[in-house]
Enzyme design. Structure first.
Site, PDB file in Angstrom:
ATOM      1  N   THR A   1       0.848  -1.192   0.000  1.00 52.35           N
ATOM      2  CA  THR A   1       0.000   0.000   0.000  1.00 52.35           C
ATOM      3  C   THR A   1       0.884   1.242   0.000  1.00 52.35           C
ATOM      4  OG1 THR A   1      -1.764   1.196   1.183  1.00 52.35           O
ATOM      5  CG2 THR A   1      -0.182  -0.023   2.529  1.00 52.35           C
TER       6      THR A   1
ATOM      7  N   HIS B   1       2.376 -11.281  14.478  1.00 53.51           N
ATOM      8  CA  HIS B   1       3.425 -11.790  15.365  1.00 53.51           C
ATOM      9  C   HIS B   1       3.154 -13.236  15.798  1.00 53.51           C
ATOM     10  CE1 HIS B   1       7.018 -11.413  17.492  1.00 53.51           C
ATOM     11  NE2 HIS B   1       6.787 -10.312  18.208  1.00 53.51           N
TER      12      HIS B   1
END
Length: 411
Positions: free
Chosen positions: A330, A382
């Site tokens: 993006t 994560h």
């Protein structure tokens, strides 16, 4: 012959849709392949066109109604001859009371549009028709009414009689001004975007890491070859996005965890790079996907990005265009963003954020040098990706951009 016009079949990823706008009304004559109705889904706006020439006899689904795939939208009387279109035209002429010596505005209006014109006492000559041959549709009337009301509200809230226009002094306006509020429902696409963003924050362990990249080498390369590149590749312009997509593909090969996804208790490693590119539209942010981007050239990538942007602007993207994807890029820099933390696009586990190129003083070999720098952000899940892997992945992209020859040589 009566023909049923139905909604298209929706894929499994889309449960239903919503009627966004009718471009034709009951009694309107339509031509084959002419746009009749738009259906807004969670991902795209689908256009339904007329299968044959004819007249719409009945509309079965109103604007705002939730519909399912292959649900009946309208019925169409197939036009065998010019006689089919004569009665509606004659009825409109009779209702309007216009004589033959004057230009007949009724010929430009369908029954629903004529009803709105009569109800609001509108001047048809002031309305621009967007239909075939200048035909004024119901949507044209509603748009004209909204524009007139907005203009009236912006000038004053007081009601002024026609006779007041001859006064020498304008009506007084309250010095306190207005405190206007406007409540509108979310579009289906915006509501779906909001839902996915909330799910991403609730269902993933998002963390972002940052770095900065010297854009001088890529900018010099682009400046040297952009004219030749555009000429060689039939008008395709050489931008920065192609370099970052190619760098991302190379980095994904080195760090397959960033190209993976979480499916329950399983990790799915993808042996291909399908790169999504975030595109801003009036309806919201959409992410069309380039399949097998690792096999695409810079010219192919730049052409694909331009095509996706144009189709997104015109609501021409299909559901297949936005399905899948293993990684997303993006670019908030096109809007002036200097630094941001992009949100994951589940089930993907990584998204790269590009930003504005800003000249900054940098220390190079003990000297202060002004360089065009860009901050890069990598948001990752994560649960699957450790901090070490995320940092190394972002450094790999930085190294490739700062030495673009390594992209070609895969070093």
């Amino acid at each position: 012959m009566t023909i049923e016009i139905k909604a298209p079949a929706f894929p499994e990823s889309i449960a239903d849709g919503e009627v966004a706008a009718w471009h034709k009304s009951e009694g309107d004559t339509v031509s084959r392949d002419e746009l009749i109705v738009e259906i807004e889904t969670d991902k795209v706006v689908l256009e339904v066109v007329a299968p044959v020439d004819g007249v719409i006899t009945k509309i079965h689904a109103v604007v705002g109604e939730t519909i399912e795939g292959e649900q009946l939208l309208a019925t169409l009387a197939e036009k065998k001859s010019a006689a089919l279109s004569s009665p509606p035209a004659q009825a409109s002429l009779a209702a309007s009371g216009d004589n033959a010596s004057e230009p007949s505005s009724a010929e430009l209006l369908g029954p629903a549009a004529r009803l709105l014109v009569d109800e609001h006492k509108l001047d048809v000559s002031a309305i621009t028709g967007t239909g075939k041959n200048g035909r004024i549709t119901k949507e044209d009337i509603l748009k004209f009414i909204k524009a007139r009301e907005a203009k009236s509200a912006a000038t004053t809230t007081a009601s002024v009689e026609p006779s007041a226009t001859i006064d020498k002094e304008p009506p007084s306006v309250s010095p306190s001004g207005e405190r206007v509020e406007r409540r509108v429902p979310m579009t289906r696409m915006r509501a779906r975007i909001a839902e996915r963003l909330l799910n991403a924050t609730h269902e993933t362990a998002m963390l972002s890491t940052f770095n900065e990249v010297n854009m001088a080498p890529v900018m010099a390369l682009r400046k040297k070859y952009k004219d030749q590149f555009e000429k060689t590749h039939n008008g395709t312009r050489l931008g920065f996005m192609g370099f970052f997509v190619k760098a991302a593909c190379e980095a994904l090969k080195r760090f397959p965890a960033v190209n993976a996804s979480v499916d329950g208790n399983d990790i799915v490693y993808h042996g291909y790079q399908d790169i999504g590119v975030a595109v801003s539209t009036e309806g919201g942010l959409v992410v069309p996907v380039m399949r097998d981007a690792d096999f695409m050239s810079l010219a192919d990538i730049e052409a694909a990005i331009r095509d996706m942007g144009l189709r997104a602007k015109d609501n021409k993207l299909t559901i297949e265009d936005m399905t899948g994807g293993t990684f997303t890029v993006t670019n908030g820099g096109v809007f002036g963003s200097l630094l941001s933390t992009p949100i994951l696009n589940p089930p993907q586990t990584g998204i790269l954020g590009m930003h504005k190129i800003q000249e900054r003083p940098m220390a190079v070999d003990g000297q202060v040098v002004i360089l065009p720098m860009m901050y890069l952000a990598l948001t990752y899940d994560h649960r699957l990706i450790d901090g070490k892997t995320a940092v190394q992945f972002l450094v790999a992209i930085k190294d490739l951009i700062e030495d673009p020859a390594r992209i070609l040589l895969q070093l």
